[in-house]
Design a protein around this motif. Structure first.
Motif, PDB file in Angstrom:
ATOM      1  N   UNK A 256       0.824  -1.201   0.000  1.00 41.54           N
ATOM      2  CA  UNK A 256       0.000   0.000   0.000  1.00 41.54           C
ATOM      3  C   UNK A 256       0.864   1.260   0.000  1.00 41.54           C
ATOM      4  N   UNK A 257       1.964   1.230   0.754  1.00 42.52           N
ATOM      5  CA  UNK A 257       2.894   2.361   0.740  1.00 42.52           C
ATOM      6  C   UNK A 257       3.460   2.594  -0.653  1.00 42.52           C
ATOM      7  N   UNK A 258       3.773   1.499  -1.345  1.00 45.42           N
ATOM      8  CA  UNK A 258       4.291   1.634  -2.710  1.00 45.42           C
ATOM      9  C   UNK A 258       3.219   2.203  -3.640  1.00 45.42           C
ATOM     10  N   UNK A 259       1.992   1.727  -3.512  1.00 45.06           N
ATOM     11  CA  UNK A 259       0.908   2.202  -4.366  1.00 45.06           C
ATOM     12  C   UNK A 259       0.608   3.676  -4.133  1.00 45.06           C
ATOM     13  N   UNK A 260       0.794   4.114  -2.879  1.00 45.20           N
ATOM     14  CA  UNK A 260       0.503   5.509  -2.531  1.00 45.20           C
ATOM     15  C   UNK A 260       1.669   6.437  -2.811  1.00 45.20           C
ATOM     16  N   UNK A 261       2.786   5.889  -3.296  1.00 49.85           N
ATOM     17  CA  UNK A 261       3.944   6.718  -3.604  1.00 49.85           C
ATOM     18  C   UNK A 261       4.810   7.038  -2.401  1.00 49.85           C
ATOM     19  N   UNK A 262       4.540   6.373  -1.273  1.00 50.87           N
ATOM     20  CA  UNK A 262       5.369   6.619  -0.089  1.00 50.87           C
ATOM     21  C   UNK A 262       6.695   5.873  -0.146  1.00 50.87           C
ATOM     22  N   UNK A 263       6.794   4.887  -1.028  1.00 46.53           N
ATOM     23  CA  UNK A 263       8.066   4.199  -1.279  1.00 46.53           C
ATOM     24  C   UNK A 263       8.535   4.629  -2.665  1.00 46.53           C
ATOM     25  N   UNK A 264       9.592   5.381  -2.695  1.00 49.46           N
ATOM     26  CA  UNK A 264      10.089   5.935  -3.954  1.00 49.46           C
ATOM     27  C   UNK A 264      11.084   4.990  -4.616  1.00 49.46           C
ATOM     28  N   UNK A 265      11.082   4.915  -5.946  1.00 47.84           N
ATOM     29  CA  UNK A 265      12.093   4.119  -6.642  1.00 47.84           C
ATOM     30  C   UNK A 265      13.500   4.537  -6.236  1.00 47.84           C
ATOM     31  N   UNK A 266      14.337   3.552  -5.993  1.00 48.27           N
ATOM     32  CA  UNK A 266      15.707   3.832  -5.554  1.00 48.27           C
ATOM     33  C   UNK A 266      16.690   3.922  -6.704  1.00 48.27           C
ATOM     34  N   UNK A 267      16.273   3.473  -7.887  1.00 48.11           N
ATOM     35  CA  UNK A 267      17.197   3.433  -9.006  1.00 48.11           C
ATOM     36  C   UNK A 267      18.094   2.214  -8.993  1.00 48.11           C
ATOM     37  N   UNK A 268      17.917   1.336  -8.009  1.00 48.48           N
ATOM     38  CA  UNK A 268      18.753   0.135  -7.877  1.00 48.48           C
ATOM     39  C   UNK A 268      17.940  -1.102  -8.231  1.00 48.48           C
ATOM     40  N   UNK A 269      18.491  -1.947  -9.071  1.00 50.13           N
ATOM     41  CA  UNK A 269      17.858  -3.221  -9.398  1.00 50.13           C
ATOM     42  C   UNK A 269      18.038  -4.203  -8.257  1.00 50.13           C
TER      43      UNK A 269
END
Length: 385
Positions: A256-269
């Motif tokens: 849910x945090x990811x869907x809400x944008x609270x977890x930002x992409x880190x740029x790391x695979x």
């Protein structure tokens, strides 16, 4: 301040300190891009428990692709398989199910007897099948992972990490998408038995389509969960939970945090995440089944009360579980020949290879060769234009 209030404050501080010092490995991955959205101790060695069965299933999928077995191949419950500790299928010695049915029971019920029966059928014997699991782990670059058995019942040498578990799940989805419905199934009906999954997200979190839970005292309660929702394809790995509520709610909350944008992409695979080296796996037994369990559970509940009585929950959706019906083929000790034992397994990567010498680009790209098929390493999806 009264004595009771001071005591409560001391206990709360103690519990908070315990929870902070025992942070669980957590990993959130965008399955479309392989990008890490959040990672905490994702390379920490950990005992996999029944998350082992993700690799057990993967090895079977490879053998199905090669044609060494088929979904109709009978899987017999040997005395060795029957003697495994629960969770079990309930099938008696010498009874059998098809390999397809066995895979459903393996994934949904997490049956340890079925795991051994599959290993004996597909690998010829359990030891040879475990060698196949470790060979696949090497080819995937799972530098923190080593298997001793196909079911995940505790062995000190059976170890993995959140990062490695995520990669196994990504391999399954990308290489063998036709089998993903197994991981989204909530119930297997076998005769009069109703074998249910422990993945609470399947019935409480819209979009959940997998994958697996696991538990032994030494690992705590683990989960690899996947969900497709609002155009996003997410995976959450949570290890060392104090209860099924704890691990399930945390996994749902992270997505849910990811869907809400609270977890930002880190740029790391996720492929670039490093596993810890020279570190022993955490032994959760004292905190899950030992003298520290009461304090640990209290600390976890104080730090994360979601899903407790009179508390809100992330698993509030009402979803009808997907069901599958397996068929007991009966006793096959006589009259039906079982598949012949396979020759001893010869690893395609030497046991002494390191992740560097068996580099991802060299060993896993363009992929794992399977019976003339080119099974590509998990790769990002093309961006929408």
């Amino acid at each position: 301040m009264t004595f009771l209030r001071r005591l409560a404050l001391v206990l709360l501080v103690s519990f908070a300190g315990l929870a902070q010092s025992l942070a669980n490995p957590i990993l959130v991955v965008d399955r479309a891009t392989l990008e890490v959205l959040y990672a905490e101790d994702a390379g920490q060695p950990w005992h996999p428990a029944s998350l082992t069965k993700l690799m057990t299933a993967y090895v079977v999928f490879e053998e199905l692709a090669k044609g060494t077995v088929t979904l109709e191949t009978p899987v017999r419950i040997s005395r060795n398989a029957f003697n495994q500790a629960p969770s079990k299928s309930g099938l008696p010695v010498d009874s059998a199910v098809s390999l397809k049915d066995a895979l459903y029971i393996l994934v949904v019920k997490s049956a340890n007897d079925i795991a051994v029966a599959i290993a004996e059928t597909v690998g010829g014997n359990e030891a040879n099948f475990v060698a196949m699991m470790n060979n696949a782990a090497q080819r995937m670059g799972l530098s923190a992972t080593h298997y001793v058995n196909p079911h995940g019942l505790h062995d000190p040498a059976q170890v993995t990490s959140a990062r490695d578990l995520a990669i196994v799940g990504l391999y399954i989805e990308q290489s063998f998408p036709q089998y993903m419905p197994m991981f989204a199934t909530g119930v297997v009906n076998l005769g009069k038995a109703r074998l249910e999954s422990n993945n609470g997200l399947l019935e409480g979190f819209v979009g959940t389509n997998g994958m697996k839970t696991g538990y032994v005292c030494a690992s705590g309660l683990n989960i690899v969960a996947t969900a497709d929702r609002n155009g996003r394809r997410l995976m959450a790995v949570v290890l060392g939970g104090s209860s099924a509520r704890d691990r399930n709610e945390r996994a749902a909350g992270l997505m849910l945090d990811a869907l809400a944008g609270r977890l930002r992409p880190t740029g790391q695979s996720v492929l670039a995440l490093a596993n810890a080296t020279g570190v022993q796996p955490v032994d959760m037994r004292p905190r899950i089944c030992g003298k520290e369990a009461k304090a640990y559970v209290a600390a976890q509940e104080a730090a994360f009360p979601m899903g407790l009585k009179d508390q809100p929950t992330y698993l509030s959706d009402e979803i009808m579980l997907s069901e599958y019906t397996a068929v007991d083929l009966g006793r096959i000790r006589t009259g039906i020949a079982l598949p012949r034992p396979r020759p001893a397994h010869i690893p395609t990567v030497s046991a002494g290879s390191t992740v560097e010498s068996a580099a991802i680009e060299d060993v896993l790209r363009p992929g794992i060769p399977v019976g003339g098929l080119n099974i590509a390493f998990p790769r990002p999806r093309p961006s929408d234009l």
